[in-house]
Design a protein around this motif. Structure first.
Motif, PDB file in Angstrom:
ATOM      1  N   VAL A   3      10.526   3.524   3.423  1.00 63.57           N
ATOM      2  CA  VAL A   3       9.020   4.518   3.444  1.00 63.57           C
ATOM      3  C   VAL A   3       9.715   6.165   2.698  1.00 63.57           C
ATOM      4  O   VAL A   3      10.427   6.663   3.934  1.00 63.57           O
ATOM      5  CB  VAL A   3       7.932   4.531   3.888  1.00 63.57           C
ATOM      6  CG1 VAL A   3       7.022   5.210   3.239  1.00 63.57           C
ATOM      7  CG2 VAL A   3       8.067   3.227   4.201  1.00 63.57           C
ATOM      8  N   GLN A   5       8.959   9.305   2.916  1.00 66.18           N
ATOM      9  CA  GLN A   5       7.582  10.021   3.631  1.00 66.18           C
ATOM     10  C   GLN A   5       8.101  11.493   3.180  1.00 66.18           C
ATOM     11  O   GLN A   5       6.581  12.207   3.146  1.00 66.18           O
ATOM     12  CB  GLN A   5       7.743   9.204   4.749  1.00 66.18           C
ATOM     13  CG  GLN A   5       7.943   8.099   4.784  1.00 66.18           C
ATOM     14  CD  GLN A   5       6.396   7.811   6.206  1.00 66.18           C
ATOM     15  OE1 GLN A   5       6.428   8.432   7.072  1.00 66.18           O
ATOM     16  NE2 GLN A   5       7.751   7.226   6.494  1.00 66.18           N
ATOM     17  N   ASP A   6       9.446  12.197   3.033  1.00 63.43           N
ATOM     18  CA  ASP A   6       9.624  13.500   2.654  1.00 63.43           C
ATOM     19  C   ASP A   6       9.316  14.229   1.869  1.00 63.43           C
ATOM     20  O   ASP A   6      10.355  14.868   1.154  1.00 63.43           O
ATOM     21  CB  ASP A   6      11.137  14.227   3.753  1.00 63.43           C
ATOM     22  CG  ASP A   6      11.822  13.124   2.641  1.00 63.43           C
ATOM     23  OD1 ASP A   6      11.524  12.384   1.999  1.00 63.43           O
ATOM     24  OD2 ASP A   6      13.594  13.388   2.961  1.00 63.43           O
ATOM     25  N   PRO A 269       3.650   5.723   1.032  1.00 59.32           N
ATOM     26  CA  PRO A 269       2.492   6.457   2.553  1.00 59.32           C
ATOM     27  C   PRO A 269       1.325   6.561   1.477  1.00 59.32           C
ATOM     28  O   PRO A 269       1.401   7.220   0.339  1.00 59.32           O
ATOM     29  CB  PRO A 269       3.348   7.106   3.091  1.00 59.32           C
ATOM     30  CG  PRO A 269       3.817   8.419   2.579  1.00 59.32           C
ATOM     31  CD  PRO A 269       4.533   6.975   1.867  1.00 59.32           C
ATOM     32  N   THR A 271      -2.109   7.976   1.114  1.00 58.94           N
ATOM     33  CA  THR A 271      -2.618   9.588   1.957  1.00 58.94           C
ATOM     34  C   THR A 271      -4.303   8.995   2.775  1.00 58.94           C
ATOM     35  O   THR A 271      -4.247   9.341   4.146  1.00 58.94           O
ATOM     36  CB  THR A 271      -2.658  10.680   1.239  1.00 58.94           C
ATOM     37  OG1 THR A 271      -1.103  11.132   1.045  1.00 58.94           O
ATOM     38  CG2 THR A 271      -3.514  12.156   2.147  1.00 58.94           C
ATOM     39  N   LYS A 276       0.386   1.580   3.617  1.00 62.89           N
ATOM     40  CA  LYS A 276       1.784   1.613   2.661  1.00 62.89           C
ATOM     41  C   LYS A 276       2.084   0.592   1.478  1.00 62.89           C
ATOM     42  O   LYS A 276       1.473   0.126   2.091  1.00 62.89           O
ATOM     43  CB  LYS A 276       2.974   1.273   3.217  1.00 62.89           C
ATOM     44  CG  LYS A 276       3.563   2.836   4.289  1.00 62.89           C
ATOM     45  CD  LYS A 276       4.267   1.796   5.503  1.00 62.89           C
ATOM     46  CE  LYS A 276       4.511   2.737   6.562  1.00 62.89           C
ATOM     47  NZ  LYS A 276       3.404   2.778   7.356  1.00 62.89           N
TER      48      LYS A 276
END
Length: 287
Positions: A3, A5-6, A269, A271, A276
């Protein structure tokens, strides 16, 4: 699932009813996605106020409608990398943000190698992986058959302040390029590819992933160095599982090079729901 995610400049805000709501920097886009087969529930103000909305046509393709005036193109960043974003007539924006999981992995591998690394990026599109590998210090050969996206990739490299890095941009049929590299004796420490489901060459040649991926990968292994660093295959083809990619990579790479192989889904992801969104599959071989 791997995933991404950053991100800070990208966000998958919400999904439902066959659509996704995304923030690309300061612009919010609403686009269809065939994986989203769950209902939307309530069409909130966030959905209704999207800056642009892509509508599919029943006859194929589609078009954008604009609620607000947005730039023809704008820039977003991932870590120190920069990319131009531009809504296209085929719903795409020129970047697949889930690929950040691969960019981060490749950058780590290249930086940890402790030696010069030469990377071949095939079906390289607008150069997300090219920019990432160049930023990590690799020499990169970027190959795609579409002249427009190769130019876009050049712009992304310049945007990221990497214009002086050793990157060759080649507009060519990927399959013929690999065959020529074999004849020339060219070798690469790492190969990245995102092959299409279907394709047709300039002389009527046809490509179907299910039939042609294995022999194509076989020809790619012939241009690896004796001590390769990694091989990455990414796919958005429905009907091909991550385990199929794992089996192909194991058959081709394990007997000669050993190493480790991993495969799985890649995704983003969401929000609003905490779910996911699956966006594709990958298989990675590493020394």
């Amino acid at each position: 699932m791997y995933v991404a995610q950053d991100w800070t400049d990208y966000e998958l805000i919400d999904t439902g009813g066959g659509e996704k709501l995304e923030r690309w920097g300061h612009v919010v886009l609403r686009r269809p996605d065939p994986q989203i087969i769950w209902p939307l529930g309530k069409e909130t103000e966030a959905w209704l106020s999207a800056d642009a909305h892509y509508h599919r046509s029943s006859s194929g393709g589609g078009n954008w409608t604009y609620r607000t005036k947005i730039p023809e193109k704008w820039t977003i960043g991932y870590r120190d990398l920069k990319f131009h974003i531009k809504p296209t007539g085929f719903k795409h924006t020129g970047l697949f943000p889930e690929q950040a999981v691969n960019w981060a992995w490749m950058m780590d591998k290249i930086r940890a190698a402790g030696r010069p690394i030469r990377v071949l990026n095939l079906f390289a599109y607008t150069g997300g992986a090219t920019v990432a590998c160049a930023a990590a210090g690799a020499e990169v050969v970027h190959v795609d058959a579409a002249k427009g996206v190769v130019q876009w990739a050049k712009e992304n490299l310049q945007l990221s302040g990497l214009g002086s890095r050793p990157v060759r941009f080649i507009t060519d049929d990927v399959f013929k390029f690999v065959q020529r590299e074999q004849r020339r004796g060219s070798r690469y420490d790492a190969i990245i590819m995102d092959p299409p489901s279907y394709g047709r060459g300039p002389n009527g040649e046809t490509w179907k992933l299910e039939n042609d991926l294995y022999p194509f990968l076989q020809s790619c292994t012939a241009i690896l160095t004796d001590k390769p660093l990694f091989l990455l295959v990414n796919s958005y083809t429905t009907g091909i599982s991550a385990t199929v990619l794992l089996n192909i990579m194991t058959t081709l790479m394990k007997p000669k090079y050993g190493g480790a192989i991993a495969s799985g889904e890649i995704g983003l992801p969401i929000t609003a729901s905490g779910l996911k969104l699956p966006c594709g599959i990958l298989a990675r071989w590493e020394a």
